[in-house]
Design a protein around this motif. Structure first.
Motif, PDB file in Angstrom:
ATOM      1  N   GLY A 103     -13.068   7.133 -11.104  1.00 22.10           N
ATOM      2  CA  GLY A 103     -12.391   8.366 -11.029  1.00 22.10           C
ATOM      3  C   GLY A 103     -10.616   8.336 -11.149  1.00 22.10           C
ATOM      4  N   ASP A 104     -10.006   9.229 -10.386  1.00 18.11           N
ATOM      5  CA  ASP A 104      -8.540   9.503 -10.870  1.00 18.11           C
ATOM      6  C   ASP A 104      -7.969   8.439  -9.763  1.00 18.11           C
ATOM      7  OD1 ASP A 104      -9.291  11.183 -12.535  1.00 18.11           O
ATOM      8  OD2 ASP A 104      -8.734  13.227 -11.312  1.00 18.11           O
ATOM      9  N   ALA A 105      -8.259   7.176 -10.257  1.00 18.00           N
ATOM     10  CA  ALA A 105      -7.495   6.165  -8.890  1.00 18.00           C
ATOM     11  C   ALA A 105      -6.673   4.837  -9.625  1.00 18.00           C
ATOM     12  CB  ALA A 105      -8.580   5.737  -8.127  1.00 18.00           C
ATOM     13  N   SER A 106      -6.030   4.394  -9.042  1.00 18.22           N
ATOM     14  CA  SER A 106      -5.222   3.104  -9.250  1.00 18.22           C
ATOM     15  C   SER A 106      -5.067   2.300  -8.154  1.00 18.22           C
ATOM     16  CB  SER A 106      -4.032   3.419 -10.175  1.00 18.22           C
ATOM     17  OG  SER A 106      -2.972   3.816  -9.236  1.00 18.22           O
ATOM     18  N   VAL A 107      -4.729   1.038  -8.245  1.00 17.09           N
ATOM     19  CA  VAL A 107      -4.623   0.301  -7.041  1.00 17.09           C
ATOM     20  C   VAL A 107      -3.649  -0.893  -7.535  1.00 17.09           C
ATOM     21  CG1 VAL A 107      -6.485  -1.135  -7.710  1.00 17.09           C
ATOM     22  CG2 VAL A 107      -5.653  -1.314  -5.444  1.00 17.09           C
ATOM     23  N   THR A 108      -2.745  -1.110  -6.453  1.00 14.51           N
ATOM     24  CA  THR A 108      -1.682  -2.228  -6.608  1.00 14.51           C
ATOM     25  C   THR A 108      -2.141  -3.278  -5.542  1.00 14.51           C
ATOM     26  OG1 THR A 108       0.055  -0.828  -7.146  1.00 14.51           O
ATOM     27  CG2 THR A 108       0.666  -3.111  -6.415  1.00 14.51           C
ATOM     28  N   VAL A 109      -2.592  -4.516  -6.184  1.00 15.96           N
ATOM     29  CA  VAL A 109      -3.042  -5.728  -5.375  1.00 15.96           C
ATOM     30  C   VAL A 109      -1.999  -6.806  -5.327  1.00 15.96           C
ATOM     31  CG1 VAL A 109      -5.302  -5.175  -5.861  1.00 15.96           C
ATOM     32  CG2 VAL A 109      -4.130  -6.669  -7.490  1.00 15.96           C
ATOM     33  N   CYS A 110      -1.884  -7.325  -4.290  1.00 10.06           N
ATOM     34  CA  CYS A 110      -0.736  -8.466  -4.078  1.00 10.06           C
ATOM     35  C   CYS A 110      -1.312  -9.634  -3.546  1.00 10.06           C
ATOM     36  CB  CYS A 110       0.393  -7.859  -3.299  1.00 10.06           C
ATOM     37  SG  CYS A 110       1.154  -6.267  -3.742  1.00 10.06           S
ATOM     38  N   LYS A 111      -0.520 -10.821  -3.918  1.00  8.58           N
ATOM     39  CA  LYS A 111      -1.118 -11.947  -3.512  1.00  8.58           C
ATOM     40  C   LYS A 111      -0.935 -12.474  -2.082  1.00  8.58           C
ATOM     41  CE  LYS A 111      -0.882 -16.884  -5.011  1.00  8.58           C
ATOM     42  NZ  LYS A 111      -0.155 -17.983  -5.889  1.00  8.58           N
ATOM     43  N   HIS A 112       0.129 -11.905  -1.337  1.00  6.57           N
ATOM     44  CA  HIS A 112       0.394 -12.247  -0.039  1.00  6.57           C
ATOM     45  C   HIS A 112       0.221 -10.826   0.677  1.00  6.57           C
ATOM     46  CE1 HIS A 112       1.514 -15.801  -1.421  1.00  6.57           C
ATOM     47  NE2 HIS A 112       2.850 -15.604  -1.831  1.00  6.57           N
ATOM     48  N   LYS A 113       0.347 -10.866   2.260  1.00  4.40           N
ATOM     49  CA  LYS A 113       0.120  -9.978   3.209  1.00  4.40           C
ATOM     50  C   LYS A 113       1.436  -9.084   2.890  1.00  4.40           C
ATOM     51  CE  LYS A 113       1.814 -12.295   7.141  1.00  4.40           C
ATOM     52  NZ  LYS A 113       1.560 -12.629   8.413  1.00  4.40           N
ATOM     53  N   ASN A 114       1.134  -7.789   3.402  1.00  2.00           N
ATOM     54  CA  ASN A 114       2.277  -6.931   3.353  1.00  2.00           C
ATOM     55  C   ASN A 114       2.892  -6.633   2.152  1.00  2.00           C
ATOM     56  OD1 ASN A 114       2.390  -6.607   6.284  1.00  2.00           O
ATOM     57  ND2 ASN A 114       3.421  -8.454   6.657  1.00  2.00           N
ATOM     58  N   TYR A 115       2.071  -6.655   1.052  1.00  2.00           N
ATOM     59  CA  TYR A 115       2.349  -6.313  -0.277  1.00  2.00           C
ATOM     60  C   TYR A 115       3.568  -7.117  -0.907  1.00  2.00           C
ATOM     61  CZ  TYR A 115       0.361  -2.238   2.231  1.00  2.00           C
ATOM     62  OH  TYR A 115      -0.396  -1.537   3.135  1.00  2.00           O
ATOM     63  N   LYS A 116       3.507  -8.420  -0.551  1.00  2.00           N
ATOM     64  CA  LYS A 116       4.525  -9.398  -1.217  1.00  2.00           C
ATOM     65  C   LYS A 116       3.894 -10.430  -2.042  1.00  2.00           C
ATOM     66  CE  LYS A 116       7.611  -8.910   2.851  1.00  2.00           C
ATOM     67  NZ  LYS A 116       8.307  -9.768   3.831  1.00  2.00           N
ATOM     68  N   GLY A 117       4.642 -11.098  -2.571  1.00  2.00           N
ATOM     69  CA  GLY A 117       4.359 -12.105  -3.900  1.00  2.00           C
ATOM     70  C   GLY A 117       4.027 -11.359  -4.998  1.00  2.00           C
ATOM     71  N   ILE A 118       3.186 -12.132  -5.782  1.00  2.00           N
ATOM     72  CA  ILE A 118       2.971 -11.431  -7.084  1.00  2.00           C
ATOM     73  C   ILE A 118       1.943 -10.163  -6.658  1.00  2.00           C
ATOM     74  CG2 ILE A 118       1.488 -11.664  -9.142  1.00  2.00           C
ATOM     75  CD1 ILE A 118       2.100 -14.717  -9.044  1.00  2.00           C
ATOM     76  N   CYS A 119       2.420  -9.143  -7.527  1.00  2.00           N
ATOM     77  CA  CYS A 119       1.570  -7.873  -7.362  1.00  2.00           C
ATOM     78  C   CYS A 119       1.169  -7.269  -8.614  1.00  2.00           C
ATOM     79  CB  CYS A 119       2.296  -6.800  -6.642  1.00  2.00           C
ATOM     80  SG  CYS A 119       2.696  -7.165  -4.800  1.00  2.00           S
ATOM     81  N   ARG A 120       0.186  -6.548  -9.163  1.00  2.00           N
ATOM     82  CA  ARG A 120      -0.406  -6.117 -10.168  1.00  2.00           C
ATOM     83  C   ARG A 120      -0.960  -4.733  -9.685  1.00  2.00           C
ATOM     84  NH1 ARG A 120      -5.002  -8.219 -14.236  1.00  2.00           N
ATOM     85  NH2 ARG A 120      -5.046  -6.598 -16.025  1.00  2.00           N
ATOM     86  N   THR A 121      -0.380  -3.604 -10.773  1.00  2.00           N
ATOM     87  CA  THR A 121      -1.108  -2.291 -10.566  1.00  2.00           C
ATOM     88  C   THR A 121      -2.095  -2.247 -11.749  1.00  2.00           C
ATOM     89  OG1 THR A 121       0.849  -1.310  -9.791  1.00  2.00           O
ATOM     90  CG2 THR A 121      -0.627   0.252 -10.625  1.00  2.00           C
ATOM     91  N   ILE A 122      -3.358  -1.854 -11.246  1.00  2.00           N
ATOM     92  CA  ILE A 122      -4.536  -1.665 -12.122  1.00  2.00           C
ATOM     93  C   ILE A 122      -4.960  -0.542 -11.915  1.00  2.00           C
ATOM     94  CG2 ILE A 122      -7.001  -2.671 -12.262  1.00  2.00           C
ATOM     95  CD1 ILE A 122      -5.950  -4.957 -10.826  1.00  2.00           C
TER      96      ILE A 122
END
Length: 223
Positions: free
Chosen positions: A181-200
């Motif tokens: 549906g109408d969604a997206s997600v940003t996933v990150c390598k480390h906790k607290n949204y740090k490190g390499i991140c990607r928006t999908i």
């Protein structure tokens, strides 16, 4: 008749109508969920910011399709999905039934003259925007899988859910993701949204080597 004076008066009247139409449209709204702010009116445009649930914004204009509105707030301004905006105070605009009628023009006219003779001048303008359409929200979820190609263990969350640190069952154990549906997600390598991140914002049957079994936190959004 002094046509130079008439032209000046008409020009000022035109400017007044345009300004009035723009000022009358602007209103305050709040986001009903965590919501992406994009550089243009569509999911193909870049994400420039995100609204948190309940955040207030100023709605300046909306597209004729009633799907996207341009908002300003304490962050990068941009376009958001209109169906997740709720007007704050005043009358809530009613949804327009399908098919949508064309937007009404703003008209203005005046008449002057004396005796039996008169001259009438009129014009209309359309600023190209209208009140946002607010249909019922569609299902919006993110599903995580422990193996590639949507196999193995599965966990789904509603769009708008955040997690600063995944549980041991899922930390560094995600290999594929489905966006529903109408969604997206940003996933990150480390906790607290740090490190390499990607928006999908579309299905990923197999994550790249930098994030495969390396995700520790995520933020999800509705469009």
């Amino acid at each position: 008749m002094d046509f130079r004076r008439f032209s000046k008066t008409a020009a000022l009247a035109t400017m007044g109508i345009v300004i009035t139409a723009s000022s009358a449209f602007a209103f305050t709204a709040k986001s009903s969920t965590a919501l992406n702010v994009r550089s243009g009116p569509g999911t193909g445009y870049n994400i420039v910011d995100a609204l948190y649930t309940g955040e207030k914004v100023n709605v300046n204009k909306c597209t004729k399709s009633r799907k996207w509105c341009y908002v300003t707030h304490s962050g990068p301004d941009g376009w958001v999905a209109a169906k997740y905006l709720k007007r704050v105070g005043g009358h809530k605009p009613k949804p327009t039934p399908t098919p949508y009628p064309s937007d009404p023009d703003i008209t203005f006219g005046f008449q002057f003259g004396s005796g039996g003779s008169s001259f009438t001048f009129g014009f209309s303008t359309d600023d190209g925007y209208t009140t946002p359409y607010e249909p019922k929200p569609h299902k919006a979820k993110i599903c995580f899988y422990s193996n590639a190609y949507y196999k193995g263990k599965k966990a789904c969350v509603d769009a708008g859910t955040n997690n600063r640190l995944l549980s041991p069952k899922w930390n560094d154990r995600i290999s594929s993701i489905k966006v529903i549906g109408d969604a997206s997600v940003t996933v990150c390598k480390h906790k607290n949204y740090k490190g390499i991140c990607r928006t999908i914002d579309n299905d990923i049957p197999k994550l790249g080597f930098r994030l495969n079994d390396e995700i520790s936190s995520f933020k999800s959004y509705r469009y």
